[in-house]
Every structure is written in C-alpha cells, then in structure tokens.
Design a protein around this motif. Structure first.
Motif, mmCIF file in Angstrom:
data_model
loop_
_atom_site.group_PDB
_atom_site.id
_atom_site.type_symbol
_atom_site.label_atom_id
_atom_site.label_comp_id
_atom_site.label_asym_id
_atom_site.label_seq_id
_atom_site.Cartn_x
_atom_site.Cartn_y
_atom_site.Cartn_z
ATOM 1 N N LEU A 257 36.929 22.883 17.698
ATOM 2 C CA LEU A 257 37.038 22.976 19.158
ATOM 3 C C LEU A 257 37.148 21.520 19.941
ATOM 4 O O LEU A 257 36.595 20.637 19.423
ATOM 5 C CB LEU A 257 36.011 23.826 19.778
ATOM 6 N N TYR A 258 38.309 21.671 20.627
ATOM 7 C CA TYR A 258 38.392 20.422 21.844
ATOM 8 C C TYR A 258 37.550 20.772 23.090
ATOM 9 O O TYR A 258 38.065 21.566 23.582
ATOM 10 C CB TYR A 258 39.884 20.038 21.763
ATOM 11 N N GLU A 259 36.677 20.332 23.202
ATOM 12 C CA GLU A 259 36.036 20.650 24.409
ATOM 13 C C GLU A 259 36.506 20.240 25.849
ATOM 14 O O GLU A 259 36.301 20.627 26.847
ATOM 15 C CB GLU A 259 34.425 20.338 24.409
ATOM 16 N N ALA A 260 37.224 18.817 25.559
ATOM 17 C CA ALA A 260 37.950 18.686 26.747
ATOM 18 C C ALA A 260 39.083 19.186 27.077
ATOM 19 O O ALA A 260 40.007 19.239 26.167
ATOM 20 C CB ALA A 260 37.740 16.887 26.782
ATOM 21 N N GLU A 261 39.516 19.359 28.292
ATOM 22 C CA GLU A 261 41.046 19.964 28.587
ATOM 23 C C GLU A 261 41.915 18.662 28.367
ATOM 24 O O GLU A 261 41.584 17.405 28.689
ATOM 25 C CB GLU A 261 40.882 20.225 30.149
ATOM 26 N N VAL A 262 43.046 19.043 28.290
ATOM 27 C CA VAL A 262 44.271 18.018 27.918
ATOM 28 C C VAL A 262 44.839 17.916 29.443
ATOM 29 O O VAL A 262 45.275 18.984 30.090
ATOM 30 C CB VAL A 262 45.189 18.271 27.103
ATOM 31 N N GLU A 263 44.979 16.734 29.900
ATOM 32 C CA GLU A 263 45.590 16.324 31.138
ATOM 33 C C GLU A 263 47.184 16.217 31.055
ATOM 34 O O GLU A 263 47.605 15.292 31.225
ATOM 35 C CB GLU A 263 45.081 15.163 31.784
ATOM 36 N N ARG A 264 47.564 17.376 30.814
ATOM 37 C CA ARG A 264 49.281 17.418 30.675
ATOM 38 C C ARG A 264 49.680 17.060 31.780
ATOM 39 O O ARG A 264 51.091 16.694 31.669
ATOM 40 C CB ARG A 264 49.609 18.686 30.070
ATOM 41 N N TYR A 265 49.383 17.126 33.005
ATOM 42 C CA TYR A 265 50.176 16.586 34.304
ATOM 43 C C TYR A 265 49.577 15.377 34.890
ATOM 44 O O TYR A 265 49.781 15.168 36.088
ATOM 45 C CB TYR A 265 50.051 17.694 35.210
ATOM 46 N N GLY A 266 48.734 14.715 34.006
ATOM 47 C CA GLY A 266 48.090 13.311 34.563
ATOM 48 C C GLY A 266 47.381 13.615 35.893
ATOM 49 O O GLY A 266 46.800 14.740 36.013
ATOM 50 N N ASN A 267 47.364 12.520 36.801
ATOM 51 C CA ASN A 267 46.677 12.755 37.965
ATOM 52 C C ASN A 267 47.296 13.874 38.959
ATOM 53 O O ASN A 267 48.569 13.435 39.388
ATOM 54 C CB ASN A 267 46.623 11.618 38.723
ATOM 55 N N ARG A 268 46.926 15.129 39.237
ATOM 56 C CA ARG A 268 47.762 15.949 39.922
ATOM 57 C C ARG A 268 47.599 15.851 41.358
ATOM 58 O O ARG A 268 48.203 16.584 42.180
ATOM 59 C CB ARG A 268 47.053 17.436 39.739
ATOM 60 N N THR A 269 46.723 14.948 41.995
ATOM 61 C CA THR A 269 46.722 14.825 43.374
ATOM 62 C C THR A 269 47.888 13.787 44.023
ATOM 63 O O THR A 269 48.514 13.007 43.260
ATOM 64 C CB THR A 269 45.253 13.958 43.820
ATOM 65 N N LEU A 270 48.313 14.307 45.279
ATOM 66 C CA LEU A 270 49.272 13.584 45.772
ATOM 67 C C LEU A 270 49.378 12.837 46.924
ATOM 68 O O LEU A 270 50.050 12.505 47.769
ATOM 69 C CB LEU A 270 50.534 14.870 46.268
ATOM 70 N N GLY A 271 48.019 13.053 47.395
ATOM 71 C CA GLY A 271 47.716 12.068 48.755
ATOM 72 C C GLY A 271 47.724 10.741 48.683
ATOM 73 O O GLY A 271 48.002 10.129 47.505
ATOM 74 N N GLY A 272 47.519 10.091 49.721
ATOM 75 C CA GLY A 272 47.603 8.583 49.787
ATOM 76 C C GLY A 272 48.841 8.042 50.672
ATOM 77 O O GLY A 272 48.679 6.738 50.869
ATOM 78 N N PHE A 273 49.873 8.717 51.021
ATOM 79 C CA PHE A 273 50.943 8.237 51.588
ATOM 80 C C PHE A 273 50.755 7.832 52.923
ATOM 81 O O PHE A 273 50.931 6.670 53.354
ATOM 82 C CB PHE A 273 51.890 9.498 51.518
ATOM 83 N N LEU A 274 50.174 8.615 53.737
ATOM 84 C CA LEU A 274 49.399 8.174 55.263
ATOM 85 C C LEU A 274 48.622 7.111 55.216
ATOM 86 O O LEU A 274 48.694 6.430 55.988
ATOM 87 C CB LEU A 274 49.180 9.422 55.786
ATOM 88 N N ARG A 275 47.898 6.996 54.193
ATOM 89 C CA ARG A 275 46.833 5.884 54.242
ATOM 90 C C ARG A 275 47.532 4.535 54.031
ATOM 91 O O ARG A 275 46.912 3.458 54.480
ATOM 92 C CB ARG A 275 45.924 6.159 52.898
ATOM 93 N N MET A 276 48.653 4.672 53.383
ATOM 94 C CA MET A 276 49.311 3.394 53.209
ATOM 95 C C MET A 276 50.235 2.821 54.278
ATOM 96 O O MET A 276 50.477 1.890 54.535
ATOM 97 C CB MET A 276 50.458 3.766 51.793
ATOM 98 N N VAL A 277 50.758 3.915 55.146
ATOM 99 C CA VAL A 277 51.634 3.507 56.261
ATOM 100 C C VAL A 277 50.940 3.760 57.429
ATOM 101 O O VAL A 277 51.614 3.224 58.491
ATOM 102 C CB VAL A 277 52.752 4.510 56.165
ATOM 103 N N GLY A 278 49.785 4.244 57.571
ATOM 104 C CA GLY A 278 49.259 4.291 58.963
ATOM 105 C C GLY A 278 47.725 4.391 59.016
ATOM 106 O O GLY A 278 47.049 3.634 58.245
ATOM 107 N N ALA A 279 47.192 5.212 60.123
ATOM 108 C CA ALA A 279 45.524 5.064 60.374
ATOM 109 C C ALA A 279 45.220 6.617 60.513
ATOM 110 O O ALA A 279 46.094 7.172 60.849
ATOM 111 C CB ALA A 279 45.308 3.848 61.096
ATOM 112 N N GLU A 280 43.805 6.498 60.608
ATOM 113 C CA GLU A 280 43.358 7.801 61.175
ATOM 114 C C GLU A 280 42.420 7.510 62.255
ATOM 115 O O GLU A 280 41.640 6.610 62.062
ATOM 116 C CB GLU A 280 42.569 8.743 60.289
ATOM 117 N N MET A 281 42.478 8.169 63.409
ATOM 118 C CA MET A 281 41.790 7.694 64.753
ATOM 119 C C MET A 281 41.258 8.996 65.197
ATOM 120 O O MET A 281 42.108 10.252 65.233
ATOM 121 C CB MET A 281 42.742 6.950 65.667
ATOM 122 N N PRO A 282 40.490 9.130 65.939
ATOM 123 C CA PRO A 282 39.491 10.362 66.599
ATOM 124 C C PRO A 282 40.220 10.667 67.879
ATOM 125 O O PRO A 282 40.850 9.671 68.669
ATOM 126 C CB PRO A 282 38.002 10.124 66.896
#
Length: 488
Positions: free
Chosen positions: A46-71
């Motif tokens: 048995l291989y207990e760990a899952e294989v990360e066949r799609y690498g890092n699957r998250t897509l966020g970070g674009f807006l953090r690179m080009v802008g800011a967040e304000m209340p």
C-alpha cells in the motif's frame, strides 16, 4: 439436534483444471465485490500517500500580485474618473458642397465644448484644414452646428462635400485687438464646465459549506491526507474540509475576475421577499465595457511573424489613453510563447526551419542551461513584465474554454475622488473592496455549527463548516487595460 451449516463457511475459491487467473479463483483487493477487502491471505503493498498528479491545484494569487484588499462599509462603492483635458470630436459631418460649417455630435443634455474664437484642426484622415470658429449653435438635442472660417483656403472643400465624416480638435484661440466686454467674439465665448464621470460596483455575497457526520469524524482511513494548505492525517474528512476551504478561497478570486452584472434579460427576481441577485462587475466585464479588447494576437502566423505588428498596434492604442509606462502581462501558455517568439525574432531568431542558439552575447556550452523565455522587455516608451496566469491554463477553469488569451494591467496607482471620504485618494488600478465594520469582518469568514468538532450549537450529530465573504472588484481607469481574446 444437528448443526445448521447453511450459509456458513462458504467456498471462496473455485478450483479450475488449468492454471488461469479468473474472477472465480483470484482475490482482488480493488474489486468492487467479492474479495475487495483485506480479508485475503496476502497483504498488498500500500502507498498511503496520494499522488499529486495535478501539482498545486489552487489558482489564487493573481489579485494579490496586482492590487490590494480594502474594507468598505456600504452596499456600493462609487468613484469618479477624470475626463480628457482637451476638446475633440469624431464623426462630425460637413455641411454644403463648399463646407464652412459642420455638425458635431454631443451627448443628450450636454452642450458643445467647441467655443466661438477657438482655432481648430479638421481632418478626414488624409487631408487637413485649419480654421477659426465663428459661431456655435445647438441644432438638435444631440448635435450642434459649428461654423468656421478656414485660414489657407476659401472652404473645407478639400475634405469633401456635404455629409463627409471628419474629426476635429481645438488647438487654441484667436481674437482681434480690443476684444472683450461688448466688443468682438469674446463676449459670446462660453465657458467649459467639466462633467463628473462616475462609476460604481456592488459587492456580492459568496457562500459555501462542508458537512460531516459525527461518526465519520472518528473513522480512520488507510490513505494519508495531504493538501495544499498543510492539512495531514488519516481522517478523510480533514481532506474534504480542507479542499472545500481551498476551493472557496479560489472562488473569491475567480468571482472577482468573472463576475457579471445582472442584465435586463438575466436573473429573475425570486420574489416572496427574497432579495434579487444583482451580480457585480468583474475584471473581464469591466475591460469589455470600458477598456480595450484585442482579438487573435499574432493570429495564425508563424512564431514571431506578425506578433510584433500586433503588439505595436496595442502600443499605439495605449498612447491614446493614459500612456502608463509600466504594465504587467498575465498570459495563457500559447500567448506567452507568442511573446517569447516575438522577442526572440528581434534578437536573431530565425523561423525558416532554424532557431538561433543565442538571444544575446554569451559563451554557449553543452552543459549550459539555455533560457528561451523572457520575463520582461521594453518597447517604445513602455516596460512590460510577463508571467503565465495559471487560471488561463488550468483545464478545469479557463483552460477548458481557451477564449481568453491574457490581460494587460497597468502597474502603479491612480488618483481618484472618493465619494465617501470627500477627497482625492491614491489606489491601485485594480483592487478588491470587502464589507467590514467593527461588528463584522466579511473578508473571509468561517465558523463551525453542529455538535461535533468542538461546536455545540445544535442537536445535529454532524459538524458543519460555513464559509462566507462579501466583496467586489474596483477596476479604475479601465481604458488602460487590454483584454486578449481568441476568436479563431
């Protein structure tokens, strides 16, 4: 009494006269029925760990690179953008065979900004005439008639006859000696009042949840959980909860990119006291409404060929807008390669079956790692920084469709008038506003309900993890943005 052996000790293996692997005599661990359990004489590896066949699957970070967040504390964010300083008009129509006047289109309720005494340039794109305005009168609710006297010729006949479409702009004025008061044209010269150009956007509420029963939280699995946010262990619900959170965080950014305002034929008001969903203006919608859209960059041409001409067309358009010196390119894989090939072609790359081995001057060696990509370049008076945008490449998002090739976003900040503060403020051209106050911060809320996992808020034998955010995107000076689209 006798033993009742019916159904007991069933035969699990059926012998066969030849040595063959059959469903009747083979213990299969991954079978859906029969021997698909550990109840067999041999333990699988048995291989207990899952294989990360799609690498890092998250897509966020674009807006953090080009802008800011304000209340923000309101249901709507409103900002004002400056109009152009100088006066110009397109789609003006000459009047008469030997024109000395023209019809100028104006917005309903507005007056013509060309004034008596102004000196103007009139052109049909090929021929140009300079003149002085002698009279301006309102012709209709949407047009004004401008009468002029040409300097070098008797009329503007060189531009064409009646109905010829021309463009004009004001470059100064001229008055005779002693003008002013009740003397000369100066008394009839009107003033120009700047108009307020307002834009607004409304936040949308995003929600999601994950629920797991109390029994399943105590159920151990044989697969080791490992997710992008560092969650690990042998409890499967940890993976489900973690992925729900990661997916929701990506939705926060994807919604700001893709959001659309509700149109006249769009979402139906649910009624029954339920508030209607009005939508919001995302990045793509803002650029299509107020920015620049360039279709089929580089087209179907060979690598590098044609791309430079297309890019120079974009630069000319930027010249007519804010001419912001530094810009960022977030591109799909295919378009990023088009840019690499375009730059390489200027550095000696050949595309008649061969590719130059050098983009610059260096000693080429067999052990050297060649770099055939570019992260930045300068063209004309502009600097560009290029990067791949994972959102456009991932096959579960825009990479599935392939109709968006990238965006060009100006770097730096803009000065705008904030209606709430009543003063000019500096903000990144692209930034997120989220609802927040002393009572509640709705940037990214999460809370647990139920009677499992530390929460004791109800008699439900389950743990429910709730996620909520309320936010909108502010796209200022969208006339400096470029959206690359694919139509072929």
């Amino acid at each position: 009494m006798a033993f009742n052996t019916s159904g007991s000790f069933p035969a699990t293996l059926i012998p066969h006269q030849t040595q063959m692997t059959l469903a009747s005599n083979y213990l299969s661990f991954d079978s859906a029925t029969g021997g698909g359990t550990f109840a067999q004489q041999y333990l699988p590896e048995l291989y207990e760990a899952e294989v990360e066949r799609y690498g890092n699957r998250t897509l966020g970070g674009f807006l953090r690179m080009v802008g800011a967040e304000m209340p923000m504390t309101s249901d709507q964010v409103i900002w004002s953008e400056q109009n152009r300083l100088h006066v110009s008009y397109e789609a003006c129509l000459l009047i008469g065979a030997a024109p000395v006047s023209m019809t100028v289109p104006i917005e309903t309720g507005k007056t013509c900004a060309i004034k008596i005494g102004n000196t103007i340039v009139i052109s049909n794109g090929l021929a140009t005439v300079k003149a002085r305005v002698s009279n301006v009168v309102a012709a209709t609710a949407t047009t004004a008639t401008v009468t002029f006297q040409t300097y070098q010729v008797a009329s503007a006949a060189a531009l064409g006859g009646a109905g010829t479409s021309v463009k004009t702009f004001v470059y100064g004025s001229e008055f005779a000696k002693g003008s002013g008061g009740t003397v000369g044209d100066y008394q009839n010269m009107s003033s120009i009042e700047p108009t307020l150009e307002q834009f607004s956007n409304k936040p949308i509420i995003l929600r999601d949840k994950f629920e797991v029963s109390g029994s399943d939280t105590a159920q151990i699995g044989w697969v080791e959980v490992a997710t992008e946010d560092g969650t690990n262990g042998y409890l499967w619900y940890l993976k489900s909860e973690s992925e729900t959170r990661l997916r929701f965080e990506d939705y926060l950014e994807m919604s700001m990119v893709e959001a659309e305002l509700n149109g006249a034929n769009g979402l139906v008001n649910p009624g029954n006291g339920v508030q209607a969903n009005n939508g919001s203006e995302g990045l793509f919608a803002a650029i299509e409404a107020r920015g620049n859209v360039y279709n089929d960059f580089a087209g179907a041409a060979a690598p590098g060929a044609g791309a430079l001409g297309d890019f120079d067309t974009i630069l000319k358009q930027l010249d007519t807008q804010g001419a912001i010196e530094e810009n960022m390119l977030f591109l799909s894989r295919a378009t990023a390669l088009d840019f690499d090939d375009m730059i390489a072609a200027q550095a000696g790359g050949g595309y008649a079956g061969t590719q130059a081995a050098s983009y610059g001057l260096f000693d080429n060696e067999a052990e050297m790692a060649m770099n055939f990509g570019f992260s930045g370049f300068r063209r004309g008076s502009y600097d560009f920084y290029k990067t791949d945008w994972k959102y456009l490449n991932d096959f579960s998002t825009r990479g599935l469709i392939g109709d968006i090739d990238g965006v060009m976003i100006p770097a730096g900040t803009s000065t705008v008038y904030d209606q709430s503060l009543g003063s000019n403020i500096r903000r990144p051209f692209l930034h997120v506003r989220y609802r927040a106050s002393e009572a509640d911060d709705r940037r990214m809320k999460s809370w647990v309900t139920g009677s499992v996992g530390g929460a004791y808020t109800s008699d439900l034998d389950a743990m429910t993890v709730n996620f909520l955010s309320e936010r909108c995107l502010v796209t200022q000076a969208a006339n400096n943005f470029v959206l690359f689209k694919s139509t072929i």
